[in-house]
Scaffold this motif. Structure first.
Motif, PDB file in Angstrom:
ATOM      1  N   PHE A  57       6.805  -3.646   5.167  1.00 35.45           N
ATOM      2  CA  PHE A  57       7.694  -4.196   3.946  1.00 35.45           C
ATOM      3  C   PHE A  57       8.980  -3.594   3.988  1.00 35.45           C
ATOM      4  O   PHE A  57       9.816  -3.944   3.410  1.00 35.45           O
ATOM      5  CB  PHE A  57       6.823  -3.532   2.681  1.00 35.45           C
ATOM      6  CG  PHE A  57       5.364  -3.799   2.466  1.00 35.45           C
ATOM      7  CD1 PHE A  57       4.883  -5.079   3.317  1.00 35.45           C
ATOM      8  CD2 PHE A  57       4.875  -3.520   1.426  1.00 35.45           C
ATOM      9  CE1 PHE A  57       3.564  -5.516   2.909  1.00 35.45           C
ATOM     10  CE2 PHE A  57       3.456  -3.846   1.226  1.00 35.45           C
ATOM     11  CZ  PHE A  57       3.040  -4.921   1.760  1.00 35.45           C
ATOM     12  N   ASP A 100       0.182  -1.528  -2.367  1.00 32.75           N
ATOM     13  CA  ASP A 100      -0.045  -2.661  -1.173  1.00 32.75           C
ATOM     14  C   ASP A 100       0.768  -2.203  -0.035  1.00 32.75           C
ATOM     15  O   ASP A 100       2.010  -1.518   0.027  1.00 32.75           O
ATOM     16  CB  ASP A 100       0.653  -3.872  -1.768  1.00 32.75           C
ATOM     17  CG  ASP A 100       0.431  -5.008  -0.956  1.00 32.75           C
ATOM     18  OD1 ASP A 100       0.014  -4.921   0.133  1.00 32.75           O
ATOM     19  OD2 ASP A 100       0.871  -6.271  -1.562  1.00 32.75           O
ATOM     20  N   ASP A 111      -2.385  -6.347   6.513  1.00 29.25           N
ATOM     21  CA  ASP A 111      -1.766  -6.210   5.010  1.00 29.25           C
ATOM     22  C   ASP A 111      -2.844  -6.177   4.197  1.00 29.25           C
ATOM     23  O   ASP A 111      -3.798  -6.913   4.158  1.00 29.25           O
ATOM     24  CB  ASP A 111      -1.079  -7.921   4.802  1.00 29.25           C
ATOM     25  CG  ASP A 111      -0.364  -7.862   3.473  1.00 29.25           C
ATOM     26  OD1 ASP A 111      -0.295  -6.932   2.862  1.00 29.25           O
ATOM     27  OD2 ASP A 111       0.042  -8.992   2.969  1.00 29.25           O
ATOM     28  N   GLU A 238      -6.667  -6.432  -1.873  1.00 24.38           N
ATOM     29  CA  GLU A 238      -6.064  -7.395  -0.700  1.00 24.38           C
ATOM     30  C   GLU A 238      -6.889  -6.808   0.705  1.00 24.38           C
ATOM     31  O   GLU A 238      -6.880  -5.610   1.028  1.00 24.38           O
ATOM     32  CB  GLU A 238      -4.502  -7.407  -0.354  1.00 24.38           C
ATOM     33  CG  GLU A 238      -4.219  -8.227   0.686  1.00 24.38           C
ATOM     34  CD  GLU A 238      -2.703  -8.474   0.999  1.00 24.38           C
ATOM     35  OE1 GLU A 238      -2.013  -7.227   0.397  1.00 24.38           O
ATOM     36  OE2 GLU A 238      -2.077  -9.296   1.574  1.00 24.38           O
TER      37      GLU A 238
HETATM   38 MG    MG Z   1      -0.190  -7.046   0.939  1.00 22.94          MG
END
Ligand code: MG
Ligand code: MG
Length: 254
Positions: A57, A100, A111, A238
């Motif tokens: 990220f 995240d 991820d 996720e």
């Molecule tokens: Mg993610």
């Protein structure tokens, strides 16, 4: 273009996924009342660095973003749904936190996201988080050879609606591999039996984003954070999931 991964490539992605799972665990372990989002970011960053991996990220700037993303994690608190910036904001009692995280290891990306409450929790927030995790589990269970993309979307969306929650209709999961975001898009609501047929070697990030109130959201002034329009709280979960002949394999399991 959709790229299928070999068994060996999926093994390599599992190693990247393990780093992400460990980074999320470190961020969660660091989270308590009074700790800042930036401190959670540092905890995740240390795990990624120690593993010889690279944050996915940090510095990421899709075409809609006004600035490169400044963190290793997205930290989205309360009415922030996703893409929250890990600032100096200190966690308060009862905050609902979604983290995240993505990382590259040996050229492969993982991820994953988790949500939890710090301090004394509102039972409705815990219920929202449990439903978000259940929506993810149902999406993962539908990620089977012979099913279609719409089966994943329908599994997530129908459960979410049955529980009375909102969701981000135009945000969802994605293919993942050497890049964090690959084809295809994986919607969080849709019609069973529709869309691309799922094949062995397809690797997807499946990521329901559930809202206690309505579906509508707004962009924060920071240009990144998506917040619920009605101010209600949201949760995000996720996993990176490989579709194999033997069934779905979660590559970012804790
Ligand atoms: Mg993610
Ligand atoms: Mg993702």
């Amino acid at each position: 273009m959709v790229e299928l991964k070999t068994a060996g490539e999926i093994d390599a992605m599992r190693e990247a996924g393990r780093v992400v799972a460990n980074a999320l665990a470190a961020a969660r372990a660091a989270a308590r009342v009074g700790v800042t989002l930036r401190e959670l970011d540092a905890a995740a960053a240390a795990v990624i660095s120690d593993a010889g991996a690279t944050p996915a990220f940090l510095g990421y700037q899709p075409d809609w973003a006004p600035t490169p993303f400044p963190g290793v994690i997205c930290a989205s608190v309360n009415d922030a749904v996703v893409h929250g910036i890990p600032t100096g904001q200190a966690l308060a009692d009862g905050d609902l936190v979604s983290i995240d995280c993505g990382a590259y290891l040996d050229g492969w990306c993982g991820d994953s996201a988790i949500s939890f409450v710090v301090g004394a929790a509102d039972p409705q927030d815990l219920s929202l988080i449990a439903d978000t995790e259940e929506a993810l589990a149902r999406g993962v269970a539908a990620a089977r050879v012979g099913n279609r993309l719409g089966d994943i979307a329908a599994a997530i969306g129908s459960f979410t609606r049955s529980r009375g929650h909102g969701l981000l209709a135009d945000h969802g999961g994605h293919g993942i591999g050497r890049a964090m975001h690959e084809d295809p898009d994986v919607p969080n609501e849709g019609r069973a039996g529709r869309g691309m047929r799922l094949r062995a070697g397809l690797v997807l990030a499946i990521e329901p984003m559930l809202i206690r109130g309505g579906d509508d959201y707004r962009h924060d002034r920071d240009g990144w954070t998506l917040r619920t329009l009605d101010g209600t709280r949201a949760a995000h979960a996720e996993h990176t999931v490989a579709i194999t002949e033997a069934g779905p394999v979660v590559l970012t399991a804790a």
